[in-house]
Each structure stands twice: as C-alpha cells, then as structure tokens.
Design an enzyme around this catalytic site. Structure first.
Site, PDB file in Angstrom:
ATOM      1  N   THR A 466       0.796  -1.228   0.000  1.00  0.00           N
ATOM      2  CA  THR A 466       0.000   0.000   0.000  1.00  0.00           C
ATOM      3  C   THR A 466       0.824   1.271   0.000  1.00  0.00           C
ATOM      4  O   THR A 466       0.325   2.328  -0.374  1.00  0.00           O
ATOM      5  CB  THR A 466      -0.853   0.032   1.272  1.00  0.00           C
ATOM      6  OG1 THR A 466       0.039  -0.135   2.396  1.00  0.00           O
ATOM      7  CG2 THR A 466      -1.873  -1.082   1.293  1.00  0.00           C
ATOM      8  N   ALA A 509      -4.691   5.234   9.419  1.00  0.00           N
ATOM      9  CA  ALA A 509      -5.375   6.065  10.409  1.00  0.00           C
ATOM     10  C   ALA A 509      -5.023   5.651  11.836  1.00  0.00           C
ATOM     11  O   ALA A 509      -5.165   6.438  12.771  1.00  0.00           O
ATOM     12  CB  ALA A 509      -6.890   5.979  10.199  1.00  0.00           C
ATOM     13  N   LEU A 655      -1.766  11.684   2.814  1.00  0.00           N
ATOM     14  CA  LEU A 655      -0.386  11.803   3.302  1.00  0.00           C
ATOM     15  C   LEU A 655       0.606  11.764   2.150  1.00  0.00           C
ATOM     16  O   LEU A 655       1.670  12.375   2.223  1.00  0.00           O
ATOM     17  CB  LEU A 655      -0.073  10.672   4.290  1.00  0.00           C
ATOM     18  CG  LEU A 655      -0.928  10.650   5.557  1.00  0.00           C
ATOM     19  CD1 LEU A 655      -0.560   9.444   6.425  1.00  0.00           C
ATOM     20  CD2 LEU A 655      -0.758  11.939   6.354  1.00  0.00           C
ATOM     21  N   ASN A 656       0.278  11.002   1.106  1.00  0.00           N
ATOM     22  CA  ASN A 656       1.182  10.862  -0.037  1.00  0.00           C
ATOM     23  C   ASN A 656       0.327  10.655  -1.289  1.00  0.00           C
ATOM     24  O   ASN A 656      -0.231   9.578  -1.495  1.00  0.00           O
ATOM     25  CB  ASN A 656       2.114   9.665   0.195  1.00  0.00           C
ATOM     26  CG  ASN A 656       3.124   9.476  -0.927  1.00  0.00           C
ATOM     27  OD1 ASN A 656       2.861   9.797  -2.083  1.00  0.00           O
ATOM     28  ND2 ASN A 656       4.282   8.955  -0.582  1.00  0.00           N
ATOM     29  N   LYS A 658       0.968  10.138  -4.280  1.00  0.00           N
ATOM     30  CA  LYS A 658       1.400   9.106  -5.218  1.00  0.00           C
ATOM     31  C   LYS A 658       0.953   7.717  -4.751  1.00  0.00           C
ATOM     32  O   LYS A 658       0.358   6.954  -5.521  1.00  0.00           O
ATOM     33  CB  LYS A 658       2.922   9.160  -5.333  1.00  0.00           C
ATOM     34  CG  LYS A 658       3.515   8.272  -6.385  1.00  0.00           C
ATOM     35  CD  LYS A 658       5.007   8.551  -6.484  1.00  0.00           C
ATOM     36  CE  LYS A 658       5.636   7.800  -7.636  1.00  0.00           C
ATOM     37  NZ  LYS A 658       7.052   8.169  -7.792  1.00  0.00           N
ATOM     38  N   THR A 659       1.219   7.384  -3.490  1.00  0.00           N
ATOM     39  CA  THR A 659       0.831   6.048  -3.015  1.00  0.00           C
ATOM     40  C   THR A 659      -0.689   5.959  -2.858  1.00  0.00           C
ATOM     41  O   THR A 659      -1.280   4.904  -3.083  1.00  0.00           O
ATOM     42  CB  THR A 659       1.538   5.694  -1.694  1.00  0.00           C
ATOM     43  OG1 THR A 659       1.300   6.719  -0.735  1.00  0.00           O
ATOM     44  CG2 THR A 659       3.032   5.525  -1.900  1.00  0.00           C
ATOM     45  N   GLY A 729      -7.527   2.082   1.139  1.00  0.00           N
ATOM     46  CA  GLY A 729      -7.269   0.751   0.606  1.00  0.00           C
ATOM     47  C   GLY A 729      -8.459   0.117  -0.087  1.00  0.00           C
ATOM     48  O   GLY A 729      -8.296  -0.637  -1.038  1.00  0.00           O
ATOM     49  N   GLU A 730      -9.663   0.375   0.390  1.00  0.00           N
ATOM     50  CA  GLU A 730     -10.808  -0.383  -0.120  1.00  0.00           C
ATOM     51  C   GLU A 730     -11.766   0.445  -0.951  1.00  0.00           C
ATOM     52  O   GLU A 730     -12.423  -0.072  -1.852  1.00  0.00           O
ATOM     53  CB  GLU A 730     -11.548  -1.044   1.056  1.00  0.00           C
ATOM     54  CG  GLU A 730     -10.511  -1.739   1.903  1.00  0.00           C
ATOM     55  CD  GLU A 730     -10.985  -2.728   2.929  1.00  0.00           C
ATOM     56  OE1 GLU A 730     -11.674  -3.680   2.569  1.00  0.00           O
ATOM     57  OE2 GLU A 730     -10.618  -2.546   4.097  1.00  0.00           O
TER      58      GLU A 730
HETATM   59 MO1  MOS Z   1      -9.483  -5.929   3.950  1.00  0.00          MO
HETATM   60  S1  MOS Z   1     -10.834  -7.012   2.849  1.00  0.00           S
HETATM   61  O1  MOS Z   1     -10.181  -5.785   5.494  1.00  0.00           O
HETATM   62  O2  MOS Z   1      -8.034  -6.789   3.899  1.00  0.00           O
END
Ligand code: MOS
Length: 764
Positions: A466, A509, A655-656, A658-659, A729-730
């Site tokens: 990530t 977070a 925070l970034n 790019k990432t 992430g999701e």
């Molecule tokens: Mo995520 S599906 O909680 O890795």
C-alpha cells in the site's frame, strides 16, 4: 519542506524492483524441510482410512501427517478467547470429517520440495462420501439470519419501508447477482515455521503479524511472547491474508514433529480452496420515490453463502443503510451454509457487491424519473448519518460528484441510451457513489534516535503493497523535524509495538498518529536530557522554551542557541534514545477502562484527546467518493471497452498523493475485474472450484484498464485522528461495477444486473 502530503517515492521501492525485498517463502533457514498438503477430493464425508505405504517409502520423506498422528491443537473456542479467528473456523487435522472439496487432510514433509510434492501424489485416501450442499439458491428457504457483524446490526428496519414502498409514486424493484470471487494476490500464501524448544518463529505471508502470533500461541498453548511472527513484505492481500489459514498451523505442527524448520508454500491452485473467497450474493433492491425523485423507502435484501461454523458473511446491505437520506429503510441478510471452503473479507467486503445492487438500482430510478443520475444522488444526499442520526465526521461527497463529472466530460453524456455512436460502437457514461467506513484501531509505534543523527521507527503493522512504510516514514520525519533520508520505518515483526492488521482500511489512520506521538515523546526526552546537561548550550533552560527542526533542538526565541539531536544522544553513551507510544480511539480507551493515561511497558499509553480521536458515539466515520466512467460497447459482439475513468475520493488528509493514487488505481482495476471477468464457478456435483488458475480466473490486466484519473478532495477529517487521515485501501473498488453497468445501459439501453458482465450477457 514537510514530507507529509508530498508524492514521496516508496521506501521499499528499490528493494522491490531489484528483487532484494525478502518475501515469506524466501527466507532460507538451515536444515529446512518442505511440506506439501494433500487435499480432499470430495466435498462432504469422512476419511475412512489412508494408504500411506508408498508415500512413506518415497525418497526423502520425513513425515506424513494427518488427523491420525498430528499434534493436538487447543479447541477452536480458544481462538475466540485470544481474539483470533482462524479463517476456516475448523482446525486442520483434528478429525476425519470433510466439509469441502480441497480441505487439507494430510501433509507430506520431506527433505526437498520436489520429494514432498511427489510423495503427496502417492497418498491414497479412502472416503465415505456424502452428498454435498453446494448451490446457495437451493437453500434460500432455510437460510439463517445472523443478528449482526462486528457490532453492526445485519437485520434492520427504520420507519415503515414496506407500506411506504407499496404506495410510492415511482418504484424500482430488481434482483442483482454477484459470483464467488477470489483475491488472488500476486504472492501466494507461504509459511516457514521454526521451533527452538517451546519458542516458535514464523515467517508468514500476512496482512498482520499479530493475528498469527495470537492464533499460534492459543493453538499450541504457549504465551504469545514465545511466538515471533515476521513478515516484512506482503505481495498483496486484499483480505485473504487478514486471517490465519490452515497451512500456517500445519507448518507449525509439522515443524514441531520433525524437529526442523518447515516451509509450506501454497500453489496458485491452493489459493482457490483454503484461503477464503468473496461469497456469492443474490440481492433484491426496492426503492420508492416521489415523482420528483425524493426517495421515501428502500429495502435491500441479501442472500449470501458461508461455511459453518464460520460466522463471516457478506454484509452487502450495510452501505445502503447510510448512503442516502431515506426515511423508511430495511435490510436483511440471509446466509446459506454450503460445502465450499470458508469465505472471508475481500476488498471492501459488503460494500463492493452491495453497492453494485444499490447504485445500479439508483440509476434505474434516475431513468424512470428522467433525472440526471448525479442529480438524483444530490437530491437524496445524506447530510447526516441517516441510521445513527449523528453528524458525519467529515463528508465532501458533493465535491466528488462535481469534480468527477468535469473530469469525465459528463456534459457530453446523452440521457437517452444509444445516442452516441461510433460506427458499430455505442458510447455510454456511467456514475456510481463510493463509500467505505472510516475505521481506526488502537496501535503502537516506537522511535529510536541514534547518535549519528538517524532515526529508526517501527510498528508491528504490515505494508501489504500500500505504501505504509513510506507514509509512516513521512509523518515520523516531519514530527521529528528530520529530513526524510534520515528516517527509516520498519514494519512486520511482532517484536515491534503491536499494531492492527492491515485491513478494514484502518492501518494508516491507526499507526500514523502513534508514530507522531512516539516522535514527539522522543523529542521531549531529548529536551529533558539537554536542559539537564552541563555540556549542552541549553543547560538550565526550560523544556517549554525549546523548539525542534532540521535535526536540532534550540531556543525558540534564539534558534542559533542549540545543538543537534545527535549530539544529545552521543553524550548519553547509549546506543539510542527510544520512545514508544500507543494511540487509541475513544472506544478502545473506554473499553480498556477509561481515558486515564496508563503506563504499560514498554509503551506509554497516550491519552486520547476528546475532540480528535474517533468518538463513534458523536460522529459517523465514512469515506466517500464518486466513480465516473466512459465505455464503448460493440453491440454486435458484446465486447465492452472502458475508455476513461475518473475517481474522486474524500478520504480525509492525503499523506502521499502518489501512493494514495496507486491505491485508488488498484481499487478501480480490481473493480473492473469484478465487473467484467472475475468469477469462480463451483461444480454443483462435488463443490470443486473450476477456475483454479489465472487463465480461467481473469483479473483485469493492463489491456482491460484505461487511463484512471484520480483526484482527492484532501480535506482533513477533524475527528478521526490528529492527522485527519482516513484510509484509501478499499474505497477504490466500491461503485466500480455499478458505474460500468450504468455506462453500458447508457450506451445500449440494456440493463445488466449480474456480474461478471461477459459479452454473452451484453448481447444476450
Ligand atoms: Mo481488507 S478485505 O479488510 O483486507
């Protein structure tokens, strides 16, 4: 210049592109033995006997382990008492009962991998076969209705949804289907287990080192401090590496028996049976509105499948409860237990399949009302959480719609399907809303300042691809006032201060505020040393007079009077100065006995400040976003090309860029796979997955993915943590399949309510 907020390159980028990053299967331990699992070829029944003679006599074989000769593990209830869920809920090799096709029923351990793999083919199993239950729809009438999931209700009614729907002026009622899907991260799971006496070290491909530590300690009845789990790099997880699966326990059991380190690395085929999947859903959406588009009622009913005794189920209707201002709402989750491997969390569990139904149904309503789909969403914009009736911590969704519409060229869209033509192609535009909870967990971090001026920080979290290493390095460098080159952040070891699993979009977070606290505490320690030391130019000053920056501690009023942090550390004669912090949410602090600061060696628990630390009784925490796409449909061949994508996300502080952009691009790509091709069918006769490789299970490849434009609103969430950061992430996957289905409707006027949207369905 502050590093936070900049597009800093990845700390681990060079290691990864040069192959120097060591993944879990790549550790070489002296005297390593190799385990290969034997899997059940039936979906239900019992093992009557094994014929093991040939396998045991094969070259190099050290052990054939099964329920007949395995070490006994603690009963599964023990897992819950240590707060750990083993993915399968039923532990490997503890009985002769078979519950799904592909269940690990034995393992061969040998001197070499090739010897183990060959001998595993020689294991003969005599089964008593029973008829498995495989097809979810056949269990509809006897489905169970679970009460809730992680503290959230799964069956919900507010107001009078059914009667209001019945009398609504405009009604949408439609059924949506999503298939079983597999995570298929690039790196398959792998575990190396090594015992020294009663102490266990495990290299485990994982989203969190703490989970396997707790599970292994619980299963072998040893203290957690005697289990060390290491995982510096994870080649993708998406949920499949969030829990503990049987191979990890089998590796540790086998190592115990043979008295040598054992490696068990899964093949791609294993990844379709014993490491979880996203369950199928069958969803019914009902939306009732006035003639001008005010939604008065909604009902979202979900049928999904799971695997007894696992309590996991796909919480597909959760987003529907909060996304729009709907006075009368109901949701229902019904679960059918089937004889296929246990399901688990997969990228945006619940939201990803659930918003496919919700956001296509919203598009259907927009057409029924002759309203622009964006306008319909704005008309029903939820100014506060409609379920909890409390304010959002921060919500900038209007900006997401407005900016995304600009980026995709929404003004070029024609309301009526089929109007935009290019030869035999039709062009269409689609939109969908994205949301995902803004989660946070208690987390620890430590910072060490070295005499050469460098700092090394660490937390027991994981970077699963990530950019976690990088963003934690950035915030730590800024908090210390050091250039980023002087700071390294380490992750992936249970000897570091405990941090949560990298899941639920909560790692950043959770850990970033802990890292900042630890950095500040380290500076306070430096200040205290300096003012007390006759050799310091700051001797005799008050700590409150001091400031920090560019690697120095100095008088705030006279910046020239001061010295380097390194000089202070050098004079101590110690190898480093260390500070640890643990940052908690209001809920965690309440659960652990109040908000008072507690000493808990080796870490100091930091008192959460009442206004900034995710008080979920006061605020509802969600990220939001808008997904826009433009597609081209070949109406003769049914081939869909996605031409352009615009994703605008409100995830608090970025925070970034790019990432973060990488995360959203990954999520959109994942969603394109989900929309267009990903599906694991099961043979109804024997419960066997029939897409067991990446040719049959097609994830989106470069040719499937257009240029993905990503923007962030980048307004801090003032209530989640001091940095204002939620996770990314999701949310990138959420809404993607719906936006595509809606764009195809706009192109050709055909409504597609079943994933994946393969060409046969487009022309069908
Ligand atoms: Mo995520 S599906 O909680 O890795």
């Amino acid at each position: 210049m502050n590093a936070t907020g900049q597009s800093v390159n990845r700390q681990d980028g060079r290691l990864k592109v040069t192959g120097a990053a060591k993944y879990s299967a790549e550790w070489s331990l002296p005297n390593l033995a190799y385990a290969v699992p034997v899997q059940s070829t039936i979906a239900k029944g019992t093992i009557e006997s094994f014929d093991l003679g040939a396998a045991q006599a094969a070259p190099g074989v050290l052990l054939v382990m099964s329920h007949l000769n395995r070490p006994k593990l603690a009963p599964p209830e023990t897992l819950e008492s240590v707060g750990m869920q083993v993915g399968e809920s039923v532990l490997p090799f503890q009985s002769n009962v078979i519950r799904f096709n592909g269940q690990m029923i034995a393992a061969v351990v040998a001197e070499t991998y090739e010897q183990a793999r060959y001998a595993a083919t020689l294991v003969k199993v005599n089964y008593r076969t029973e008829t498995p239950f495989v097809v979810m729809e056949e269990g509809r009438d006897t489905a169970k209705k679970p009460k809730g999931n992680n503290g959230r209700e799964a069956q919900l009614v507010r107001g009078t949804p059914d009667s209001t729907f019945a009398s609504a002026a405009r009604k949408i009622e439609a059924t949506f289907k999503t298939p079983h899907e597999h995570h298929h991260p690039l790196e398959p799971h792998a575990t190396i287990a090594s015992w020294e006496g009663d102490k266990l070290t495990v290299y485990d491909a994982s989203q969190g080192v703490g989970g396997p530590q707790r599970a292994l300690a619980g299963m072998f009845g040893i203290p957690a401090t005697d289990v060390r789990v290491v995982c510096h790099f994870t080649g993708g997880g998406f949920g499949t590496k969030g829990g503990v699966w049987p191979h990890t326990l089998i590796a540790a059991m086998a190592a115990r028996v043979v008295g040598r380190p054992v490696k068990l690395a899964l093949l791609r085929q294993h990844m379709t049976t014993t490491t979880g999947h996203r369950p199928a859903t069958d969803q019914v959406l009902r939306i009732g509105s006035s003639t001008d588009g005010d939604i008065s009622a909604m009902r979202h009913d979900v049928l999904t499948d799971s695997h007894e005794p696992s309590r996991f189920f796909e919480t597909a209707a959760f987003a529907s409860a909060v996304l729009y201002e709907v006075p009368n709402f109901a949701m229902e989750h019904a679960v059918v237990n089937v004889n296929i491997g246990a399901p688990t969390y997969m990228r945006a569990p619940g939201e990803a399949p659930g918003t496919f139904a919700l956001e296509v149904a919203m598009d259907e309503l927009a057409y029924a009302l002759k309203l622009d789909p964006v306008e319909l969403r704005l008309k029903n914009y939820a100014e506060m959480d409609p379920q909890k009736k409390i304010p959002w911590s921060s919500k900038q969704l209007r900006q997401c719609y407005a900016r995304g519409a600009e980026m995709i060229g929404w003004k070029d869209r024609r309301a009526e399907p089929g109007m935009l033509k290019q030869g035999r192609y039709r062009i269409g535009y689609g939109v969908a809303t994205a949301t995902y909870p803004g989660n946070r967990q208690a987390a620890g971090a430590r910072v060490r300042l070295y005499p050469d001026g460098r700092a090394v920080a660490a937390a027991g979290g994981n970077d699963i691809g990530t950019g976690a290493y990088t963003v934690f390095r950035q915030v730590t460098a800024d908090a210390l006032g050091l250039p980023i080159e002087k700071v390294v952040f380490e992750l992936g070891d249970t000897t570091f201060p405990a941090a949560p699993v990298a899941g639920g979009s909560w790692l950043t977070a959770s850990v970033a505020p802990a890292a900042v606290e630890a950095a500040e505490m380290a500076l306070q320690a430096i200040a205290a040393l300096a003012v007390a030391d006759a050799r310091s130019p700051l001797k005799g000053r008050r700590v409150a007079e001091l400031s920090f920056g560019e690697g120095r501690v100095f008088l705030e009023d006279q910046p020239k009077v001061g010295e380097t942090l390194a000089a202070v550390v050098q004079r101590t004669g110690q190898p480093y100065i260390e500070a640890c912090a643990r940052a908690e949410t209001m809920r965690a602090a309440r659960d652990s006995g109040g908000l008072k600061q507690r000493q808990k060696p080796p870490c100091v628990l930091v008192e959460p400040s009442a206004e900034t630390d995710r008080d979920e009784e006061k605020y509802s925490f969600h990220s939001f976003g808008a997904q826009f796409c433009k597609v081209r449909v070949d109406s003769e061949l049914g081939v869909v090309r996605i031409l352009d994508w615009a994703s605008v996300m409100d995830a608090g502080t970025i925070l970034n860029p790019k990432t973060a952009r990488n995360q959203i691009m990954g999520g959109v790509g994942f969603g394109i796979g989900m929309a267009m091709s990903e599906e694991t069918p099961y043979d109804p006769r024997n419960g066997r997955p029939v897409a067991r490789n990446l040719a049959d299970y097609h994830v989106a490849a470069h040719a499937d993915v257009p240029n993905i434009q990503v923007e962030f609103v980048n307004i801090p969430d003032p209530h989640i943590n001091r940095l204002g950061v939620r996770g990314v992430g999701e949310i990138g996957i959420v809404g993607v399949p719906a936006a595509i289905s809606n764009a195809i409707f706009n192109a050709i006027g055909r409504r597609l309510r079943e994933l994946p949207i393969t060409p046969d369905k487009v022309i069908g």
